[in-house]
Design a protein around this motif. Structure first.
Motif: not given
Length: 108
Positions: A35-45, A20-33
């Motif tokens: 995932r990679d920014s937070l070092s999460l697996s696809d399934s966890a995200l 939520v903090a990452l998304l609060a700083a932007t309008e839209w974010a891509d799933f890979p961005f």
């Protein structure tokens, strides 16, 4: 100390709070961005996004198909309000702790 108004149990777990903090700083974010920014697996995200979407805190858009499928995510107005309220509640907790006497002073 009671829980301050605005504290959101749904947002509070560290992974969801980070999303939520990452998304609060932007309008839209891509799933890979995300995932990679937070070092999460696809399934966890995916699990965290689903939980936040069910609460109407996120909007998820899927574009394209097959290997070119793209998932975009953004906070809804409700999600942004919940995040801002949660941050304010966390600040109140921290400020309350900073204003309390230290343990040494409390023992006197």
């Amino acid at each position: 100390m009671s829980t301050p108004a605005g504290f959101d149990e749904l947002i509070h777990p560290s992974t969801r709070l980070s999303v939520v903090a990452l998304l609060a700083a932007t309008e839209w974010a891509d799933f890979p961005f995300i995932r990679d920014s937070l070092s999460l697996s696809d399934s966890a995200l995916s699990k965290q996004l689903h939980t936040l979407e069910e609460a109407h805190y996120l909007e998820i858009q899927k574009e394209g198909g097959g290997r070119k499928r793209r998932t975009k995510v953004r906070l809804t107005a409700q999600g942004r309000t919940a995040f801002e309220g949660h941050v304010a509640a966390l600040r109140a907790i921290v400020e309350g702790a900073a204003a309390s006497p230290t343990r040494t002073e409390a023992r006197r």
